[in-house]
Each structure stands twice: as C-alpha cells, then as structure tokens.
Write a protein that holds these residues in place. Sequence first.
Motif, short mmCIF file in Angstrom:
data_model
loop_
_atom_site.label_atom_id
_atom_site.label_comp_id
_atom_site.label_asym_id
_atom_site.label_seq_id
_atom_site.Cartn_x
_atom_site.Cartn_y
_atom_site.Cartn_z
N THR A 119 3.14 -17.82 -16.68
CA THR A 119 2.66 -16.50 -16.25
C THR A 119 2.69 -16.33 -14.74
O THR A 119 2.51 -15.22 -14.25
CB THR A 119 1.22 -16.24 -16.73
OG1 THR A 119 0.32 -17.10 -16.03
CG2 THR A 119 1.08 -16.44 -18.22
N LYS A 120 2.90 -17.42 -14.00
CA LYS A 120 2.84 -17.35 -12.53
C LYS A 120 4.22 -17.24 -11.96
O LYS A 120 4.99 -18.16 -12.02
CB LYS A 120 2.11 -18.57 -11.98
CG LYS A 120 0.66 -18.63 -12.43
CD LYS A 120 -0.12 -19.60 -11.60
CE LYS A 120 -1.57 -19.55 -11.95
NZ LYS A 120 -2.23 -18.35 -11.62
N LYS A 121 4.51 -16.12 -11.34
CA LYS A 121 5.79 -15.87 -10.70
C LYS A 121 5.52 -15.46 -9.26
O LYS A 121 5.27 -14.30 -8.97
CB LYS A 121 6.55 -14.75 -11.42
CG LYS A 121 6.69 -14.95 -12.91
CD LYS A 121 7.92 -15.76 -13.24
CE LYS A 121 8.23 -15.73 -14.71
NZ LYS A 121 7.68 -16.77 -15.49
N PHE A 122 5.51 -16.43 -8.36
CA PHE A 122 5.21 -16.17 -6.96
C PHE A 122 6.38 -16.61 -6.08
O PHE A 122 6.94 -17.68 -6.28
CB PHE A 122 4.00 -17.00 -6.49
CG PHE A 122 2.67 -16.41 -6.79
CD1 PHE A 122 2.14 -15.40 -6.00
CD2 PHE A 122 1.91 -16.88 -7.85
CE1 PHE A 122 0.90 -14.86 -6.26
CE2 PHE A 122 0.67 -16.35 -8.11
CZ PHE A 122 0.16 -15.34 -7.31
N SER A 123 6.69 -15.83 -5.08
CA SER A 123 7.55 -16.31 -4.00
C SER A 123 6.65 -17.10 -3.07
O SER A 123 5.42 -17.02 -3.15
CB SER A 123 8.18 -15.14 -3.26
OG SER A 123 7.18 -14.41 -2.55
N GLY A 124 7.24 -17.85 -2.16
CA GLY A 124 6.45 -18.59 -1.19
C GLY A 124 5.58 -17.67 -0.36
O GLY A 124 4.40 -17.94 -0.11
N GLU A 125 6.16 -16.54 0.07
CA GLU A 125 5.39 -15.59 0.88
C GLU A 125 4.23 -14.99 0.09
O GLU A 125 3.13 -14.83 0.60
CB GLU A 125 6.29 -14.49 1.41
CG GLU A 125 7.17 -14.95 2.55
CD GLU A 125 7.93 -13.82 3.21
OE1 GLU A 125 7.59 -12.64 2.98
OE2 GLU A 125 8.86 -14.13 3.97
N ALA A 126 4.48 -14.65 -1.18
CA ALA A 126 3.42 -14.06 -2.01
C ALA A 126 2.30 -15.07 -2.26
O ALA A 126 1.12 -14.72 -2.23
CB ALA A 126 3.99 -13.55 -3.33
N LEU A 127 2.68 -16.34 -2.50
CA LEU A 127 1.67 -17.38 -2.71
C LEU A 127 0.83 -17.57 -1.46
O LEU A 127 -0.39 -17.64 -1.53
CB LEU A 127 2.33 -18.69 -3.14
CG LEU A 127 1.39 -19.89 -3.29
CD1 LEU A 127 0.32 -19.61 -4.35
CD2 LEU A 127 2.18 -21.14 -3.64
N ALA A 128 1.50 -17.66 -0.31
CA ALA A 128 0.77 -17.83 0.95
C ALA A 128 -0.22 -16.69 1.16
O ALA A 128 -1.38 -16.92 1.52
CB ALA A 128 1.75 -17.92 2.12
N LYS A 129 0.22 -15.48 0.92
CA LYS A 129 -0.66 -14.31 1.08
C LYS A 129 -1.84 -14.39 0.11
O LYS A 129 -2.98 -14.12 0.48
CB LYS A 129 0.14 -13.03 0.85
CG LYS A 129 -0.67 -11.77 1.06
CD LYS A 129 0.18 -10.54 0.89
CE LYS A 129 -0.66 -9.28 1.08
NZ LYS A 129 0.13 -8.07 0.91
N GLU A 130 -1.56 -14.77 -1.14
CA GLU A 130 -2.61 -14.86 -2.16
C GLU A 130 -3.70 -15.85 -1.77
O GLU A 130 -4.89 -15.60 -2.01
CB GLU A 130 -1.99 -15.27 -3.51
CG GLU A 130 -2.97 -15.54 -4.62
CD GLU A 130 -3.67 -14.31 -5.16
OE1 GLU A 130 -4.71 -14.48 -5.84
OE2 GLU A 130 -3.20 -13.19 -4.94
N ILE A 131 -3.31 -16.98 -1.17
CA ILE A 131 -4.32 -17.98 -0.82
C ILE A 131 -4.79 -17.88 0.62
O ILE A 131 -5.61 -18.67 1.06
CB ILE A 131 -3.84 -19.41 -1.16
CG1 ILE A 131 -2.61 -19.81 -0.35
CG2 ILE A 131 -3.60 -19.57 -2.65
CD1 ILE A 131 -2.14 -21.24 -0.57
N GLY A 132 -4.28 -16.88 1.35
CA GLY A 132 -4.80 -16.57 2.67
C GLY A 132 -4.30 -17.47 3.80
O GLY A 132 -5.04 -17.73 4.75
N ILE A 133 -3.05 -17.94 3.70
CA ILE A 133 -2.46 -18.73 4.77
C ILE A 133 -1.11 -18.13 5.16
O ILE A 133 -0.59 -17.27 4.46
CB ILE A 133 -2.29 -20.22 4.38
CG1 ILE A 133 -1.28 -20.37 3.23
CG2 ILE A 133 -3.63 -20.84 4.02
CD1 ILE A 133 -0.89 -21.80 2.94
N SER A 134 -0.54 -18.62 6.25
CA SER A 134 0.77 -18.12 6.66
C SER A 134 1.86 -18.79 5.82
O SER A 134 1.69 -19.90 5.33
CB SER A 134 1.01 -18.41 8.14
OG SER A 134 1.16 -19.80 8.35
N ALA A 135 2.97 -18.09 5.68
CA ALA A 135 4.11 -18.65 4.94
C ALA A 135 4.62 -19.91 5.64
O ALA A 135 5.02 -20.87 4.98
CB ALA A 135 5.22 -17.61 4.82
N SER A 136 4.56 -19.94 6.98
CA SER A 136 5.02 -21.12 7.70
C SER A 136 4.12 -22.33 7.43
O SER A 136 4.61 -23.46 7.33
CB SER A 136 5.12 -20.85 9.20
OG SER A 136 3.87 -20.51 9.73
#
Length: 86
Positions: free
Chosen positions: A42-59
Amino acid sequence: MPDAKIKFLAAEVGGLLLNGEGKRFCDELGHSDYVTSEIWKTKKFSGEALAKEIGISASQLKATFDDYNDIASNRKKDPFGKKILP
C-alpha cells in the motif's frame, strides 16, 4: 490520527488496517510477515515524498540511505554494531 508522524499496528487489540482510500486491505490478525507484506504493497512513496512525510530534507534521507548502503556492502562499519552477512 491521519496526521500523526508515528503510526503503529494495533490489530491485536481490535484495530483495523486501512489503505489511503479508507478500505481494509488485509486480515489484521494474519502472521506478521503476511501483514507486513500487505502494508508494503500500500506504500508508494518517492524519496522526496517520504522525506516530506517524515519531516526531513530529501538530501538527509539520501545521505542516510547512502550511509546504510556503505555499511551493507562492508565499505563502512555500522556504528550500532550490526553485522551484515556476506
């Protein structure tokens, strides 16, 4: 709560597992490997979307994965002592 950054499995106390459409997607009392597998489907995240979801930067997320990959390929020692099998 949908906005909570931390989510937990509470099926053993009567919780339901719902997908993003609010529908049940598995037997909540199934074996943990089955339930985990269904959750991952059920989890379909890009790296950027995951980073945003958990409140950190993509880098920062990329750096963490790069660091772990170095540990997994034995290029670097795990600071927590985890042993990666060859």
